[in-house]
Design a protein around this motif. Structure first.
Motif, short mmCIF file in Angstrom:
data_model
loop_
_atom_site.label_atom_id
_atom_site.label_comp_id
_atom_site.label_asym_id
_atom_site.label_seq_id
_atom_site.Cartn_x
_atom_site.Cartn_y
_atom_site.Cartn_z
N ILE A 1 -9.37 22.74 -1.75
CA ILE A 1 -9.42 22.42 -3.19
C ILE A 1 -10.01 23.63 -3.93
O ILE A 1 -11.08 23.55 -4.52
CB ILE A 1 -10.21 21.11 -3.46
CG1 ILE A 1 -11.48 21.05 -2.60
CG2 ILE A 1 -9.36 19.89 -3.24
CD1 ILE A 1 -12.39 19.88 -2.94
N MET B 1 0.84 -1.19 0.00
CA MET B 1 0.00 0.00 0.00
C MET B 1 0.88 1.24 0.00
O MET B 1 1.98 1.23 0.52
CB MET B 1 -0.88 0.02 1.23
CG MET B 1 -1.84 -1.13 1.30
SD MET B 1 -3.01 -1.12 -0.06
CE MET B 1 -3.12 -2.87 -0.32
N THR B 2 0.36 2.28 -0.55
CA THR B 2 1.26 3.38 -0.82
C THR B 2 0.89 4.70 -0.17
O THR B 2 1.74 5.55 -0.02
CB THR B 2 1.31 3.62 -2.34
OG1 THR B 2 -0.03 3.71 -2.80
CG2 THR B 2 2.03 2.49 -3.03
N GLU B 3 -0.37 4.85 0.19
CA GLU B 3 -0.74 6.19 0.64
C GLU B 3 -1.46 6.15 1.97
O GLU B 3 -2.26 5.26 2.23
CB GLU B 3 -1.61 6.85 -0.42
CG GLU B 3 -0.81 7.15 -1.68
CD GLU B 3 -1.70 7.39 -2.87
OE1 GLU B 3 -2.51 8.32 -2.80
OE2 GLU B 3 -1.57 6.67 -3.86
N GLU B 4 -1.19 7.16 2.77
CA GLU B 4 -1.87 7.27 4.06
C GLU B 4 -3.29 7.76 3.86
O GLU B 4 -3.54 8.65 3.05
CB GLU B 4 -1.12 8.29 4.93
CG GLU B 4 0.28 7.85 5.35
CD GLU B 4 0.25 6.84 6.48
OE1 GLU B 4 -0.71 6.84 7.26
OE2 GLU B 4 1.22 6.06 6.58
N THR B 5 -4.22 7.20 4.60
CA THR B 5 -5.59 7.72 4.53
C THR B 5 -5.69 8.96 5.40
O THR B 5 -4.87 9.17 6.29
CB THR B 5 -6.61 6.68 5.02
OG1 THR B 5 -6.15 6.18 6.25
CG2 THR B 5 -6.77 5.57 4.04
N PRO B 6 -6.70 9.82 5.17
CA PRO B 6 -6.82 11.02 5.98
C PRO B 6 -6.99 10.67 7.46
O PRO B 6 -7.39 9.56 7.80
CB PRO B 6 -8.08 11.69 5.45
CG PRO B 6 -8.37 11.05 4.14
CD PRO B 6 -7.77 9.71 4.18
N ASP C 1 -8.36 10.45 11.32
CA ASP C 1 -9.64 10.04 11.89
C ASP C 1 -10.63 11.21 11.84
O ASP C 1 -10.39 12.27 12.40
CB ASP C 1 -9.38 9.62 13.34
CG ASP C 1 -10.61 9.03 13.98
OD1 ASP C 1 -11.70 9.13 13.37
OD2 ASP C 1 -10.47 8.46 15.07
N ASN C 2 -11.74 11.03 11.15
CA ASN C 2 -12.66 12.14 10.97
C ASN C 2 -13.71 12.21 12.07
O ASN C 2 -14.66 12.96 11.98
CB ASN C 2 -13.35 12.06 9.61
CG ASN C 2 -14.26 10.87 9.52
OD1 ASN C 2 -14.34 10.08 10.45
ND2 ASN C 2 -14.93 10.73 8.38
N THR C 3 -13.57 11.39 13.09
CA THR C 3 -14.60 11.37 14.11
C THR C 3 -14.33 12.38 15.22
O THR C 3 -15.16 12.63 16.06
CB THR C 3 -14.73 9.98 14.74
OG1 THR C 3 -13.49 9.64 15.32
CG2 THR C 3 -15.09 8.95 13.70
#
Lengths: 614, 72
Positions: free
Chosen positions: B40, B1-6, B8-10
């Motif tokens: 963006i 796997m290559t990319e970090e996920t954003p 914790d959105n909680t």
């Protein structure tokens, strides 16, 4: 009391799920009610059913969740179109009106669906978060690694992470356009089947072929790393910018145009299916091994459309270091509805979770059921000749004898299953020992291609005798493929069989249960236990007592292209329109030979023509 | 796997229960928050143009059509 409704809709397989105080009360796919397969519209009927089942009205709902984030998805679409300007214009022109009119206005659409009687805000969980929640929270594990394999959600196509107690966290992701699900769908399209629908046919076709194109896929289409991550060479694909999955460069690589739907299947199509299946299994296994290495956990849970690839799941179970694997039965987008509801309960409301070693999916029997009185009233209205049995025991005794006499039986009882598999509530069952049963069921009952395999149901206590599985091992949701046990295989197949090509292999009797033994001696096993499905267990025990065989064929109660039946009316119509011999509705047994109303061929054709082929 | 996920959105300053009691935000306001939160900015002109085209498409199918055409 806290009532949470989860919704998935507007793409494919729309569904609703209701969780009350952490317990899954009801879940259903909209297609079962509207009779439109993979129905994408707002799941009005499913929502209404879920609320009815719990005796609630929309104003009683505390939270309503949607299974993905539309703005992020919109951003992905716009960014992708910009990257391909001007090539994506036609696709852009088709997609934008839908987005501007409907998909960006989900709160409005959902409020409308709830008859403007829900006053709260809507919760939007990430697509893969919803899948991950649907995999981990109902699982029997307190701690597990999580993998979601999918086509695409917002940006993610594959994610992994871990779940512990009442929390999940996805740590790593693969991002669009590099997608295992979309690679598989590209080959689904190329071999002439419908994308988002015919993938399971490619999986069923694969054992007839040889993976002779697998190296070409690995060398030209993918740059696959040891950890299971990959980059795709997008110059071979058209799904980012166009209205097809593959382009001319892809067709040149595989030496021909896509197969026309419904045209004859050739050995090349089977070889293509075998090749993409082999590569998919390799990616799945590498990913699972890497996730095990990173997390060091012994349990794995999975969801996402690719997790319905039960052959790949079987490879992970047998060959990866994970000791236990649990897969959400509604692993596709429908399961996202359940995931978002559970995510709100456990993660956002921080409620405690006690898995206690058993899954909380309740056999995935989460849909509508009909009482014997309702069934009796319906049969009376239809003027059907039915025999009613006073006890389950008498009924099972009678029906098991009919099955042993090679009758094909429509079996309808209890709550409808949630997810794409019929698990014994809305099933067609038959004698797995019969050599002719696979072809009879495919051609006269399901009206589908003769290559399509059937799955066995087996009494859990006998699973190790018939399949290469551990004694007492569970596979209650038919999401694992295991080899048929060596001792029941036909030892006299010899070289003729090995040299036979493709569908010719079907002419050989492969084991003592040939109807459910695929040509590579594999089987998609469902174990039946007393706790999850008492009545089916009782029927199979009767059959075992009479014949010594604890295995039956189980296929979904529908014809080709039709959603699985939901009501007694759907079941009775399907029974009349097909070559099915017997219909069991609760304790009512209806035999075709006793019916006054017999269907002619034109009526049958008319019935079949209403279902779109996949 | 290559990319970090954003992340914790909680986690949020207000609790989830509090937020759920608030009034549903309108589409434009929510989109603005989405653009600002994710930085963006490049989406802004696209959204404005798409919105304008949407409004024009709507108006051309109404009684205002003759007045719209004079704009061009």
């Amino acid at each position: 009391m806290t009532a949470i409704l989860g919704i998935s809709a507007f793409y494919h397989d729309s569904a609703a799920a209701l969780v009350v105080d952490g317990k899954i009360i009801a879940a259903a796919q909209e297609e079962r009610f509207t009779r439109v397969k993979h129905d994408y519209r707002f799941p009005q009927n499913a929502v209404d059913y879920c609320l009815r089942e719990a005796g609630l009205s929309p104003e009683d709902l505390d939270y309503v969740g949607f299974y993905d984030k539309p703005f992020t998805k919109f951003e992905r679409l716009i960014e992708t179109y910009l990257n391909f300007v001007p090539a994506g214009y036609r696709s852009f022109r088709q997609a934008m009106p839908l987005w501007l009119k409907e998909k960006l206005h989900l709160p409005r659409e959902m409020r409308k669906g709830l008859h403007s009687r829900y006053r709260g805000r809507f919760v939007f969980t990430d697509h893969h978060e919803s899948h991950a929640a649907s995999a981990f929270f109902p699982s029997p594990f307190d701690e597990a690694a999580i993998i979601t394999f999918d086509g695409v959600g917002e940006w993610s196509t594959t994610c992994y992470g871990r779940g512990e107690g009442n929390r999940i966290a996805l740590d790593q992701e693969l991002r669009f356009p590099h997608s295992l699900g979309l690679l598989y769908s590209a080959f689904t399209y190329y071999t002439g089947f419908r994308v988002n629908s015919g993938e399971y046919k490619v999986m069923g076709l694969a054992p007839y072929g040889r993976p002779i194109f697998a190296d070409r896929i690995r060398e030209q289409l993918l740059d696959l790393k040891e950890d299971g991550s990959f980059r795709m060479d997008m110059s071979y694909f058209n799904y980012c910018q166009g209205l097809t999955m593959t382009n001319d460069k892809f067709h040149r690589l595989f030496e021909g145009p896509p197969r026309q739907p419904e045209s004859e299947l050739t050995q090349r199509d089977m070889d293509l299916a075998a090749s993409v299946q082999a590569v998919t299994e390799e990616v799945m296994l590498k990913t699972a091994c890497h996730v095990h290495e990173v997390t060091g956990l012994k349990n794995l849970v999975m969801a996402g459309g690719v997790a319905l690839n039960c052959v790949g799941n079987g490879v992970i179970l047998r060959e990866s270091p994970f000791e236990n694997v649990w897969i959400q039965p509604a692993a596709g987008d429908a399961g996202g509805a359940l995931g978002t509801a559970l995510f709100i309960w456990y993660q956002l409301l921080d409620k405690p979770r006690d898995p206690s070693g058993k899954d909380s999916q309740r056999g995935s029997r989460l849909g509508p059921e009909f009482s014997d009185a309702e069934i009796a009233a319906f049969l009376k209205q239809e003027g059907a000749e039915a025999t009613h049995f006073e006890t389950d025991d008498e009924m099972c005794d009678y029906v098991s004898k009919l099955i042993a006499d090679e009758n094909v039986v429509g079996w309808f009882h209890g709550r409808m299953e949630f997810g794409p598999r019929a698990l014994g509530s809305r099933s067609i069952i038959g004698d797995a020992r019969s050599p002719k049963m696979q072809q009879v069921m495919n051609l006269k009952i399901k009206f589908r291609e003769s290559f399509r395999p059937f799955a066995p149901i087996v009494l859990q206590e006998h699973v190790h005798e018939y399949f290469e599985m551990r004694e007492g091992e569970e596979s209650p949701y038919m999401l694992m493929v295991a080899p048929v046990h060596e001792q029941i295989r036909n030892q006299e197949l010899g070289e003729d069989y090995e040299q036979a090509f493709g569908i010719d292999k079907l002419n050989y009797c492969r084991s003592s249960i040939p109807a459910v033994t695929h040509v590579d001696h594999s089987a998609r096993v469902q174990t039946v236990d007393k706790e999850r499905n008492l009545l089916l267990h009782q029927l199979m025990t009767k059959f075992y007592d009479q014949t010594g065989c604890p295995v039956l064929i189980n296929t979904s109660f529908n014809v080709r292209g039709e959603p699985i039946v939901c009501t007694p009316e759907d079941a009775y119509r399907c029974f009349l329109m097909t070559g099915m011999d017997v219909l069991v509705l609760g304790r009512h047994v209806i035999e075709k030979k006793n019916q006054v109303h017999q269907i002619d061929e034109s009526e049958q054709q008319e019935h079949l023509s209403q279902f779109q082929l996949d | 796997m290559t990319e970090e996920t954003p992340a914790d959105n909680t986690k949020s300053e207000k609790s989830f229960e509090e937020l759920s009691q608030e009034k549903q935000i309108g589409l434009a306001a929510e989109f603005w928050m989405f653009i600002k939160e994710n930085k963006i900015w490049w989406m802004l002109p696209i959204i404005l143009v798409l919105g304008l085209v949407g409004v024009l498409a709507f108006l051309t199918s109404t009684g205002a059509a003759p007045f719209i055409y004079t704009l061009f």
